[in-house]
Design a protein around this motif. Structure first.
Motif, PDB file in Angstrom:
ATOM      1  N   LYS A   1       0.784  -1.221   0.000  1.00  0.00           N
ATOM      2  CA  LYS A   1       0.000   0.000   0.000  1.00  0.00           C
ATOM      3  C   LYS A   1       0.834   1.299   0.000  1.00  0.00           C
ATOM      4  O   LYS A   1       0.679   2.142   0.879  1.00  0.00           O
ATOM      5  CB  LYS A   1      -0.969  -0.007   1.183  1.00  0.00           C
ATOM      6  CG  LYS A   1      -1.889  -1.235   1.167  1.00  0.00           C
ATOM      7  CD  LYS A   1      -3.113  -1.100   2.015  1.00  0.00           C
ATOM      8  CE  LYS A   1      -4.078  -2.244   1.786  1.00  0.00           C
ATOM      9  NZ  LYS A   1      -3.841  -3.491   2.462  1.00  0.00           N
TER      10      LYS A   1
ATOM     11  N   GLY B   1      -5.732 -10.751  -5.055  1.00  0.00           N
ATOM     12  CA  GLY B   1      -5.750 -11.782  -4.012  1.00  0.00           C
ATOM     13  C   GLY B   1      -5.588 -13.233  -4.422  1.00  0.00           C
ATOM     14  O   GLY B   1      -6.413 -14.088  -4.081  1.00  0.00           O
TER      15      GLY B   1
ATOM     16  N   THR C   1       2.727  -9.272   2.297  1.00  0.00           N
ATOM     17  CA  THR C   1       3.633  -8.602   1.354  1.00  0.00           C
ATOM     18  C   THR C   1       5.051  -8.489   1.928  1.00  0.00           C
ATOM     19  O   THR C   1       6.034  -8.709   1.210  1.00  0.00           O
ATOM     20  CB  THR C   1       3.084  -7.192   1.051  1.00  0.00           C
ATOM     21  OG1 THR C   1       1.823  -7.367   0.399  1.00  0.00           O
ATOM     22  CG2 THR C   1       3.991  -6.380   0.173  1.00  0.00           C
TER      23      THR C   1
HETATM   24  C1  G1P Z   1      -4.533  -7.502   0.589  1.00  0.00           C
HETATM   25  C2  G1P Z   1      -3.025  -7.497   0.426  1.00  0.00           C
HETATM   26  C3  G1P Z   1      -2.619  -6.561  -0.714  1.00  0.00           C
HETATM   27  C4  G1P Z   1      -3.348  -6.970  -1.990  1.00  0.00           C
HETATM   28  C5  G1P Z   1      -4.869  -6.972  -1.754  1.00  0.00           C
HETATM   29  C6  G1P Z   1      -5.580  -7.530  -2.971  1.00  0.00           C
HETATM   30  O1  G1P Z   1      -4.943  -6.212   1.041  1.00  0.00           O
HETATM   31  O2  G1P Z   1      -2.424  -7.091   1.648  1.00  0.00           O
HETATM   32  O3  G1P Z   1      -1.233  -6.630  -0.909  1.00  0.00           O
HETATM   33  O4  G1P Z   1      -3.027  -6.046  -3.025  1.00  0.00           O
HETATM   34  O5  G1P Z   1      -5.194  -7.825  -0.630  1.00  0.00           O
HETATM   35  O6  G1P Z   1      -6.966  -7.487  -2.796  1.00  0.00           O
HETATM   36  P1  G1P Z   1      -6.409  -5.921   1.647  1.00  0.00           P
HETATM   37  O7  G1P Z   1      -7.302  -5.647   0.479  1.00  0.00           O
HETATM   38  O8  G1P Z   1      -6.808  -7.148   2.404  1.00  0.00           O
HETATM   39  O9  G1P Z   1      -6.234  -4.722   2.521  1.00  0.00           O
END
Ligand code: G1P
Length: 292
Positions: free
Chosen positions: A192, A206, A232
């Motif tokens: 992020k 995901g 990550t």
């Molecule tokens: C997670 C991961 C992130 C990925 C994302 C995809 O984040 O930490 O690296 O890009 O899923 O959906 P979250 O959406 O759970 O905050």
């Protein structure tokens, strides 16, 4: 090198869908007529996985119930001659597929959730599917596409797609060097990043195929972005030991963790639904022609 185990982190609170998710799991929200988590499980099975490992929490019993047999319902459908519905109910979990549930007692982030899967996964490569990211098939389901890449290179693979530069703060972002069309070696991965610091606009979606080495690295991973233990960050460490690939999949991704993405998924999957697709298309055309 067939991957047998798929991990589904489903313990999150689903606050973006409150109050709908107050008493039931966000992964049980339906897209047309199937819960989100069922699309994810179906995708894992299509790629050859046989053991589904759910990382769950005390508010997620509906997920366990969904993947359980309901003999009473089945016998009522059978007695009423509702064969299609009976098949749909039985297909939720085909024969030979096993489910394992592990409670994530504390919500410390995606990395922490994945670490919880160690007792069920053990010492083998495994796949991770985030049910929020619903991906409509390209030429084949995305996890199966990734398995093909994994079989060619025998190393970890992360699914990626381009996102608008203004949205890098919502994703893990990679910097990668292409080794064949659609497949790159990751050189850098950051969770992020602000658009001003993002190494590219290639975002992690995901789906992951991971080496079990990740568990030991997660043990040593501290709290990162958002004060959470980030998968990550552990992947970043893994890259210093092993090649990690980024794969630009074919297919359309819907961010069903957001209201807009969820609505888009319902509309677009509704349009392709064998039972109501045509009628829904006519309705939408009519409806859209009256919009200002
Ligand atoms: C997670 C991961 C992130 C990925 C994302 C995809 O984040 O930490 O690296 O890009 O899923 O959906 P979250 O959406 O759970 O905050």
């Amino acid at each position: 090198m067939q991957i047998r185990k798929a991990v589904f982190p489903v313990a999150g609170l689903g606050t973006r869908f409150l109050p709908a998710t107050k008493a039931s799991a966000k992964e049980i929200l339906p897209v047309v007529d199937k819960p989100l988590v069922q699309y994810a499980v179906k995708e894992a099975i299509a790629a050859g996985a046989e053991e589904m490992v759910f990382i769950t929490s005390h508010t997620k019993n509906s997920i366990m119930d969904h993947f359980d047999r309901d003999y009473e319902l089945e016998s009522v459908l059978e007695a009423d001659g509702k064969q299609e519905l009976l098949t749909a109910v039985k297909d939720v979990l085909p024969d030979g597929i096993n489910c394992v549930y592990i409670r994530q007692a504390e919500q410390k982030g995606l990395g922490h959730a994945i670490r919880c899967a160690l007792p069920a996964v053990g010492d083998q490569d495994f796949t991770v599917i985030l049910a929020d990211d619903l991906i409509a098939n390209g030429f084949q389901p995305v996890t199966a596409q990734m398995h093909r890449v994994y079989q060619g290179y025998g190393t970890s693979v992360v699914a990626v797609q381009r996102v608008p530069e203004s949205e890098t703060h919502k994703y893990g972002i990679v910097q990668a060097r292409e080794i064949e069309p659609g497949v790159s070696e990751i050189e850098k991965i950051v969770e992020k990043p602000d658009p001003s610091e993002a190494p590219s606009n290639l975002a992690v979606v995901g789906r992951y195929i991971l080496s079990p080495r990740i568990f030991r690295l997660l043990d040593k991973t501290g709290f990162g972005a958002g004060g959470e233990i980030q998968l990550t960050d552990a992947i970043h460490t893994l890259m210093s030991e092993q090649t990690v690939l980024a794969y630009e999949f074919e297919g359309v991704r819907y961010d069903c963790g957001s209201k807009l993405g969820y609505l888009q998924a319902n509309v677009e999957m509704g349009l392709h639904h064998p039972e109501i697709g045509d009628e829904f298309r006519n309705y939408l055309k009519d409806f859209a022609s009256n919009l200002d």
